[in-house]
Design a protein around this motif. Structure first.
Motif, short mmCIF file in Angstrom:
data_model
loop_
_atom_site.label_atom_id
_atom_site.label_comp_id
_atom_site.label_asym_id
_atom_site.label_seq_id
_atom_site.Cartn_x
_atom_site.Cartn_y
_atom_site.Cartn_z
N GLU A 194 53.03 29.59 50.37
CA GLU A 194 52.25 28.25 49.71
C GLU A 194 52.97 27.86 48.53
O GLU A 194 53.68 28.80 47.83
N GLU A 195 52.82 26.75 48.12
CA GLU A 195 53.42 26.27 46.99
C GLU A 195 52.65 26.74 45.86
O GLU A 195 50.94 26.94 45.86
N PRO A 196 53.07 27.17 44.74
CA PRO A 196 52.21 27.90 43.47
C PRO A 196 51.48 26.87 43.00
O PRO A 196 51.98 25.55 42.92
N THR A 197 50.17 27.26 42.61
CA THR A 197 49.33 26.27 41.69
C THR A 197 49.32 26.77 40.47
O THR A 197 49.08 27.74 40.14
N ALA A 198 49.09 25.82 39.45
CA ALA A 198 48.86 25.94 38.09
C ALA A 198 47.43 26.33 37.60
O ALA A 198 46.41 25.66 38.14
N MET A 199 47.30 27.52 37.03
CA MET A 199 45.81 28.01 36.68
C MET A 199 46.02 28.98 35.54
O MET A 199 47.14 29.39 35.25
N SER A 200 45.17 29.11 34.78
CA SER A 200 45.10 30.02 33.48
C SER A 200 45.04 31.37 34.11
O SER A 200 44.55 31.80 35.43
N TRP A 201 45.48 32.39 33.47
CA TRP A 201 45.20 33.70 33.64
C TRP A 201 43.85 34.23 33.94
O TRP A 201 43.58 35.01 34.82
N GLN A 202 42.77 33.89 33.23
CA GLN A 202 41.48 34.03 33.39
C GLN A 202 41.15 33.49 34.96
O GLN A 202 40.46 34.42 35.75
N ALA A 203 41.55 32.30 35.25
CA ALA A 203 41.10 31.85 36.44
C ALA A 203 41.95 32.55 37.70
O ALA A 203 41.15 32.96 38.74
N ALA A 204 43.12 33.16 37.57
CA ALA A 204 43.91 33.85 38.30
C ALA A 204 43.42 35.15 38.52
O ALA A 204 43.11 35.71 39.55
N MET A 205 42.74 35.72 37.52
CA MET A 205 42.16 37.17 37.46
C MET A 205 40.89 37.02 38.16
O MET A 205 40.58 37.97 39.13
N CYS A 206 40.09 36.16 38.01
CA CYS A 206 38.83 35.82 38.55
C CYS A 206 39.01 35.63 40.32
O CYS A 206 38.41 35.97 41.19
N ARG A 207 40.13 34.80 40.61
CA ARG A 207 40.15 34.47 41.99
C ARG A 207 40.75 35.79 42.60
O ARG A 207 40.36 35.88 43.90
N ALA A 208 41.64 36.71 42.11
CA ALA A 208 42.22 37.59 42.54
C ALA A 208 40.84 38.70 42.84
O ALA A 208 40.91 39.48 43.83
N TYR A 209 39.99 38.93 41.88
CA TYR A 209 38.89 39.63 42.02
C TYR A 209 37.95 39.33 42.97
O TYR A 209 37.55 40.24 43.95
N LEU A 210 37.43 38.01 43.34
CA LEU A 210 37.04 37.45 44.50
C LEU A 210 37.63 37.75 45.59
O LEU A 210 36.90 38.45 46.88
N ILE A 211 38.90 37.65 45.98
CA ILE A 211 39.52 38.02 47.13
C ILE A 211 39.57 39.39 47.41
O ILE A 211 39.16 39.89 48.39
N SER A 212 39.67 40.13 46.45
CA SER A 212 39.55 41.58 46.44
C SER A 212 38.20 42.17 47.05
O SER A 212 37.86 42.93 48.04
N MET A 213 37.31 41.66 46.31
CA MET A 213 35.98 41.90 46.63
C MET A 213 35.29 41.42 48.05
O MET A 213 34.37 42.21 48.69
N THR A 214 35.71 40.42 48.47
CA THR A 214 35.48 39.93 50.01
C THR A 214 36.38 40.31 51.08
O THR A 214 36.16 39.80 52.14
N ASN A 215 37.29 41.19 50.74
CA ASN A 215 38.09 41.75 51.50
C ASN A 215 37.63 43.15 52.21
O ASN A 215 37.68 43.97 51.50
N PRO A 216 37.17 43.29 53.62
CA PRO A 216 36.71 44.39 53.97
C PRO A 216 37.46 45.60 53.95
O PRO A 216 37.26 46.67 53.86
N LYS A 217 38.89 44.92 54.11
CA LYS A 217 40.01 46.03 54.17
C LYS A 217 40.06 46.95 52.82
O LYS A 217 40.45 48.26 52.97
N SER A 218 39.70 46.16 51.65
CA SER A 218 39.53 47.25 50.57
C SER A 218 38.66 48.21 50.48
O SER A 218 39.16 49.38 50.22
N ILE A 219 37.62 48.04 50.86
CA ILE A 219 36.40 49.31 51.02
C ILE A 219 37.06 50.17 52.14
O ILE A 219 36.89 51.35 51.73
N VAL A 220 37.33 49.87 53.16
CA VAL A 220 37.96 50.72 54.19
C VAL A 220 39.05 51.51 53.69
O VAL A 220 39.25 52.70 53.88
N PHE A 221 40.09 50.78 52.80
CA PHE A 221 41.11 51.43 52.48
C PHE A 221 40.61 52.66 51.35
O PHE A 221 41.23 53.78 51.58
N PHE A 222 39.88 52.39 50.49
CA PHE A 222 39.42 53.34 49.18
C PHE A 222 38.79 54.26 50.06
O PHE A 222 38.77 55.48 49.55
N CYS A 223 37.73 54.20 50.94
CA CYS A 223 36.84 54.93 51.54
C CYS A 223 37.78 56.04 52.30
O CYS A 223 37.82 57.30 52.37
#
Length: 153
Positions: free
Chosen positions: A51-80
């Motif tokens: 995908e083409e990169p989109t301009a965003m602040s580091w706060q927005a990028a961190m928020c987006r990354a956190y939301l992606i991680s929290m809604t990814n069921p593979k994350s909890i399966v991985f850590f468990c």
């Protein structure tokens, strides 16, 4: 980090009371590593969608990354899976704190390193050229690790 803390808290409490659950988590974790490794090997030849990169602040990028991680069921399966495999059944509370701090540090270093490296077009092109081989080797490593963990259990 959130999933790591939740997984440690829940798994730590449960495995302290149920030894059979500790063994079950270790077995499921090993099987998960084998499954994800075979998926990597099977999908290695599939092209990577860029995908083409989109301009965003580091706060927005961190928020987006956190939301992606929290809604990814593979994350909890991985850590468990990982914590089920490596956490001792009767670890002291300080041990969980050290593991949580290490998870945070290693995760931050890993993700920042990936972002830094792959933001360089030369590195990204190099990876794309060898993507199939890299993913097959990593997938095989996960299958071998999961098999070894099953073997020693």
């Amino acid at each position: 980090m959130t999933w790591a803390l939740l997984a440690m808290a829940g798994i730590g409490l449960l495995v302290n009371h149920f030894q059979w659950l500790h063994l079950s988590l270790q077995l499921v974790g090993a099987l998960y590593l084998i499954w994800i490794g075979t998926k990597m090997i099977g999908g290695a030849a599939k092209p990577l969608l860029m995908e083409e990169p989109t301009a965003m602040s580091w706060q927005a990028a961190m928020c987006r990354a956190y939301l992606i991680s929290m809604t990814n069921p593979k994350s909890i399966v991985f850590f468990c899976s990982i914590f089920g495999l490596v956490m001792p059944a009767h670890a002291p509370i300080w041990f969980y704190g050290v593991v949580a701090a290490l998870c945070f540090l290693l995760s931050a270093l890993w993700h920042c390193s990936l972002a830094f490296c792959f933001s360089n077009q030369g590195v990204a092109n190099y990876f794309l050229r060898f993507k199939c081989r890299i993913e097959r080797v990593m997938g095989a490593a996960l299958v071998i690790l999961g098999g070894l963990l099953l073997w020693v259990r």
